[in-house]
Design an enzyme around this catalytic site. Structure first.
Site, PDB file in Angstrom:
ATOM      1  N   MET A  90       0.774  -1.102   0.014  1.00  0.00           N
ATOM      2  CA  MET A  90       0.002   0.065  -0.017  1.00  0.00           C
ATOM      3  C   MET A  90       0.860   1.123   0.077  1.00  0.00           C
ATOM      4  O   MET A  90       1.937   1.343   0.813  1.00  0.00           O
ATOM      5  CB  MET A  90      -0.815   0.042   1.286  1.00  0.00           C
ATOM      6  CG  MET A  90      -1.926  -1.077   1.377  1.00  0.00           C
ATOM      7  SD  MET A  90      -3.111  -1.071   2.675  1.00  0.00           S
ATOM      8  CE  MET A  90      -4.124   0.404   2.238  1.00  0.00           C
ATOM      9  N   GLU A  91       0.722   2.279  -0.981  1.00  0.00           N
ATOM     10  CA  GLU A  91       1.208   3.442  -0.836  1.00  0.00           C
ATOM     11  C   GLU A  91       0.198   4.558  -0.763  1.00  0.00           C
ATOM     12  O   GLU A  91      -0.963   4.449  -1.147  1.00  0.00           O
ATOM     13  CB  GLU A  91       1.890   3.590  -2.113  1.00  0.00           C
ATOM     14  CG  GLU A  91       3.005   2.495  -2.589  1.00  0.00           C
ATOM     15  CD  GLU A  91       3.323   2.267  -4.035  1.00  0.00           C
ATOM     16  OE1 GLU A  91       4.058   1.417  -4.231  1.00  0.00           O
ATOM     17  OE2 GLU A  91       2.669   2.989  -4.849  1.00  0.00           O
ATOM     18  N   HIS A 102       4.653  -2.732   3.103  1.00  0.00           N
ATOM     19  CA  HIS A 102       4.920  -3.636   1.986  1.00  0.00           C
ATOM     20  C   HIS A 102       3.978  -4.815   2.189  1.00  0.00           C
ATOM     21  O   HIS A 102       3.172  -5.203   3.303  1.00  0.00           O
ATOM     22  CB  HIS A 102       6.420  -4.173   2.522  1.00  0.00           C
ATOM     23  CG  HIS A 102       7.584  -3.096   2.594  1.00  0.00           C
ATOM     24  ND1 HIS A 102       8.647  -3.308   1.583  1.00  0.00           N
ATOM     25  CD2 HIS A 102       7.665  -1.970   2.964  1.00  0.00           C
ATOM     26  CE1 HIS A 102       9.323  -2.518   1.796  1.00  0.00           C
ATOM     27  NE2 HIS A 102       8.806  -1.261   2.379  1.00  0.00           N
ATOM     28  N   GLU A 104       4.413  -8.081   2.480  1.00  0.00           N
ATOM     29  CA  GLU A 104       4.738  -8.894   3.554  1.00  0.00           C
ATOM     30  C   GLU A 104       4.120  -8.442   4.955  1.00  0.00           C
ATOM     31  O   GLU A 104       3.785  -9.272   5.678  1.00  0.00           O
ATOM     32  CB  GLU A 104       6.469  -9.315   3.754  1.00  0.00           C
ATOM     33  CG  GLU A 104       6.982  -9.884   2.697  1.00  0.00           C
ATOM     34  CD  GLU A 104       7.501  -9.050   1.594  1.00  0.00           C
ATOM     35  OE1 GLU A 104       8.487  -9.478   0.973  1.00  0.00           O
ATOM     36  OE2 GLU A 104       6.814  -7.876   1.410  1.00  0.00           O
TER      37      GLU A 104
END
Length: 295
Positions: A90-91, A102, A104
């Site tokens: 997600m950004e 990230h 993970e």
């Protein structure tokens, strides 16, 4: 069904797509697969365990929110319960890159928020970056965690992170996903803020003692929580807001649906999440009200 999931179904082998479609169409689907569902898929597709997990990665990546990089990464972790949890990167436009989540981290925090106390394996589209290898080294199962990549033999996290630095190097015995209750209380009587406090009590912050939690309320009244995941290397720590955003995203909600937020954190800590929480929420929507309580 999430439109992006529908698109991702088209990239799966036809027998797998047919088998998983009813699962994804179920109104109760929560971006996880039960051990029974996974076993049924193994039987239906005649895939190996690792082949099936890799084949499902496009579904995990469908949850990616990557308006900056356009690089869509999916991850799937298996909890010690046997349940599989999807996650994706997600950004946030307008926020610093340090606020990025990230894949993970997403999958692991997704499992954490739903009660898992250990992760046995993680399957990822791409080789985990150093940041994520360090993040995973904080887990209760860091010494035995298996990492699976497409077209690669599985390896342990310790093979990806030799001579690793972790909690033990700082004389810390607590680990991420371990059961804990910090016993924080607040004077606030607002139920929404109390939910954020409950999340803070389950946070992992053995280095700064900044026990902190976030609650996000969607426009339909649904509440999502997040708790701080601190790391021995400090920088890979995942703030409570990010965990709440993962929780919301994996439930199929758009971040534009955030109506209200609350942050509760320890008052006498050496750090604070207030500034970063305010800044990131401002980037998402400057009209989101934030209630802050230092307990």
């Amino acid at each position: 069904m999430h439109a992006k999931i529908m698109d991702a179904l088209g990239s799966l082998p036809s027998d797998l797509a047919s088998a998983v479609k009813p699962i994804f169409e179920d109104a109760n689907f929560d971006a996880t697969l039960s051990p029974e569902q996974f076993t049924t898929l193994l039987s239906t597709t005649h895939m190996t365990d690792s082949e099936l997990r890799v084949a499902l990665l496009p579904i995990a990546a469908a949850y990616s929110v990557a308006p900056i990089s356009k690089f869509f990464v999916g991850a799937i972790v298996r909890g010690e319960s046997g349940r599989l949890y999807f996650g994706a990167n997600m950004e946030f436009v307008g926020a610093s890159l340090s606020q990025t989540i990230h894949a993970e981290q997403s999958a692991i925090s997704h499992a954490w928020i739903k009660g898992e106390t250990g992760i046995t394996d993680i399957t990822i589209n791409y080789s985990p970056c150093g940041h994520c290898r360090q993040f995973m080294n904080e887990l209760t199962t860091a010494k035995t965690l298996i990492v699976q990549l497409p077209e690669r033999e599985e390896q342990t996290l310790q093979q990806y992170l030799p001579e690793s630095f972790g909690p033990a190097d700082l004389n810390i015995t607590d680990a991420l996903l371990g059961k804990i209750d910090h016993g924080m209380t607040i004077k606030e009587t607002d139920e929404f803020v109390a939910i954020a406090c409950k999340a803070a009590n389950g946070s992992h912050a053995p280095y700064t003692k900044n026990y902190s939690g976030v609650a996000l309320k969607a426009t339909d009244g649904k509440v999502f929580t997040g708790k701080y995941a601190e790391n021995a290397a400090f920088n890979p720590s995942l703030p409570p807001l990010q965990v709440a955003l993962v929780n919301m995203n994996m439930a199929g909600y758009a971040l534009t649906e955030i109506a209200e937020a609350a942050l509760v954190e320890k008052a006498d800590s050496t750090i604070s999440h207030l500034s970063d929480t305010q800044t990131t929420l401002e980037a998402l929507n400057p009209d989101i009200p934030l209630t802050y309580v230092a307990a």
